[in-house]
Design a protein around this motif. Structure first.
Motif, PDB file in Angstrom:
ATOM      1  N   ASP A  71       0.699  -1.241   0.155  1.00 58.34           N
ATOM      2  CA  ASP A  71      -0.103   0.002  -0.066  1.00 58.34           C
ATOM      3  C   ASP A  71       0.777   1.110   0.022  1.00 58.34           C
ATOM      4  O   ASP A  71       0.533   2.252  -0.611  1.00 58.34           O
ATOM      5  CB  ASP A  71      -0.852  -0.144   1.334  1.00 58.34           C
ATOM      6  CG  ASP A  71      -1.810   0.899   1.219  1.00 58.34           C
ATOM      7  OD1 ASP A  71      -2.314   1.494   0.064  1.00 58.34           O
ATOM      8  OD2 ASP A  71      -2.618   1.503   2.295  1.00 58.34           O
ATOM      9  N   ASP A 124       3.745   1.591  -1.220  1.00 58.85           N
ATOM     10  CA  ASP A 124       4.399   1.891  -2.807  1.00 58.85           C
ATOM     11  C   ASP A 124       3.338   2.558  -3.623  1.00 58.85           C
ATOM     12  O   ASP A 124       3.767   3.510  -4.273  1.00 58.85           O
ATOM     13  CB  ASP A 124       4.873   0.712  -3.384  1.00 58.85           C
ATOM     14  CG  ASP A 124       6.100  -0.332  -2.536  1.00 58.85           C
ATOM     15  OD1 ASP A 124       6.716   0.535  -2.127  1.00 58.85           O
ATOM     16  OD2 ASP A 124       6.219  -1.250  -3.035  1.00 58.85           O
ATOM     17  N   GLN A 125       2.250   2.071  -3.492  1.00 57.57           N
ATOM     18  CA  GLN A 125       1.103   2.728  -4.419  1.00 57.57           C
ATOM     19  C   GLN A 125       0.874   4.157  -3.910  1.00 57.57           C
ATOM     20  O   GLN A 125       0.832   5.096  -4.699  1.00 57.57           O
ATOM     21  CB  GLN A 125       0.050   1.936  -4.612  1.00 57.57           C
ATOM     22  CG  GLN A 125       0.455   0.615  -5.206  1.00 57.57           C
ATOM     23  CD  GLN A 125       0.850   0.820  -6.466  1.00 57.57           C
ATOM     24  OE1 GLN A 125       0.233   1.659  -7.340  1.00 57.57           O
ATOM     25  NE2 GLN A 125       1.702   0.089  -7.030  1.00 57.57           N
ATOM     26  N   GLN A 126       0.890   4.445  -2.774  1.00 53.95           N
ATOM     27  CA  GLN A 126       0.337   5.697  -2.109  1.00 53.95           C
ATOM     28  C   GLN A 126       1.475   6.642  -2.498  1.00 53.95           C
ATOM     29  O   GLN A 126       1.219   7.789  -3.036  1.00 53.95           O
ATOM     30  CB  GLN A 126       0.380   5.767  -0.413  1.00 53.95           C
ATOM     31  CG  GLN A 126      -0.730   4.832  -0.115  1.00 53.95           C
ATOM     32  CD  GLN A 126      -2.184   5.889  -0.255  1.00 53.95           C
ATOM     33  OE1 GLN A 126      -2.094   6.953  -0.580  1.00 53.95           O
ATOM     34  NE2 GLN A 126      -3.242   5.084  -0.187  1.00 53.95           N
ATOM     35  N   ARG A 145       1.232   7.541  -6.419  1.00 53.58           N
ATOM     36  CA  ARG A 145       0.177   8.230  -6.757  1.00 53.58           C
ATOM     37  C   ARG A 145       0.166   9.625  -6.198  1.00 53.58           C
ATOM     38  O   ARG A 145      -0.308  10.490  -6.845  1.00 53.58           O
ATOM     39  CB  ARG A 145      -1.191   7.531  -6.268  1.00 53.58           C
ATOM     40  CG  ARG A 145      -1.241   6.240  -7.284  1.00 53.58           C
ATOM     41  CD  ARG A 145      -2.705   5.467  -6.732  1.00 53.58           C
ATOM     42  NE  ARG A 145      -3.982   6.099  -6.857  1.00 53.58           N
ATOM     43  CZ  ARG A 145      -4.348   6.312  -8.078  1.00 53.58           C
ATOM     44  NH1 ARG A 145      -3.898   5.525  -9.250  1.00 53.58           N
ATOM     45  NH2 ARG A 145      -5.475   7.062  -8.458  1.00 53.58           N
TER      46      ARG A 145
END
Length: 234
Positions: free
Chosen positions: A88, A90-92, A95
């Protein structure tokens, strides 16, 4: 007598196990909040290679850990993360940073074939947790390098955010410290990753042509003439 009680004991054990499973399945699931972000509208933007992103081992799990007053960590009984917290994060980071920089050209390491980054952003998160009586704390180190690998900037980071002690507010506080970290990363990329505009070269005026020095006066040459008398002609 013992044989008669055995089925009842097995039934009770099964019911307790089923109740435990139902309790675990019904525990609320949480994710970090991205805040007010938007998908970049333009494909053009600074090209950033994000990673490698190293995350502490104790964060690579679904258990929502609670930092106790003595500094120890225990798993929350009534809450857990919706999946791996490391994934989570990594994606936060990706983005939120893309939104902050307004660029579609962000890639998590390892880079895909053909992607040429303008800057490389390495990150190591060593702590992200909170507790009923402990604030949300994020500790990390980031390093920003140019396309040639030369170090441009880097920082050790310690961020804290208070909360009211409840799980929901703890997750909110942890989300805020992650957003604050992304803000620092975006400022560094904008400062060092975008080339400064080149000032136009000043127009050089041609050097003035110096007038030629006046010619030296010509002195007539005396030529002797020989005849019957010496006569000098000027």
């Amino acid at each position: 007598m013992t044989a008669q009680r055995l089925p009842a004991i097995l039934l009770l054990a099964g019911l307790l196990g089923l109740a435990g499973c139902m309790r675990y399945q019904q525990a609320p699931l949480y994710q970090l909040d991205s805040g007010d972000i938007r998908v970049p509208s333009a494909e053009q933007g600074i090209a950033v290679l994000l990673g490698p992103v190293a995350i502490a081992d104790y964060l690579q799990r679904e258990a929502l850990l609670q930092r106790q007053a003595d500094g120890s960590l225990t798993a929350a009984d009534d809450a857990r993360w919706a999946g791996s917290l490391a994934a989570d994060l990594d994606q936060q980071l990706l983005r939120q940073l893309a939104s902050r920089l307004d660029s579609q050209r962000l890639v998590l390491a390892p880079a895909t074939a053909g992607f040429v980054p303008q800057v490389r952003l390495g990150l190591s998160i060593t702590r992200l947790d909170s507790g009923p009586q402990r604030p949300a704390v994020l500790e990390a180190q980031w390093r920003l390098a140019g396309a040639d690998g030369k170090l441009l900037d880097g920082r050790l980071v310690h961020l804290e955010e208070g909360h009211n002690g409840g799980i929901v507010d703890q997750v909110r506080a942890q989300s805020l410290v992650v957003q604050q970290l992304v803000e620092q990363l975006a400022v560094a990329v904008e400062t060092h990753g975008t080339p400064a505009p080149q000032a136009p070269a000043p127009t050089r005026k041609p050097a003035p042509i110096k007038p030629a020095p006046p010619a030296a006066p010509r002195i007539p040459v005396v030529e002797p003439m020989r005849d019957e008398s010496e006569v000098f002609r000027f």
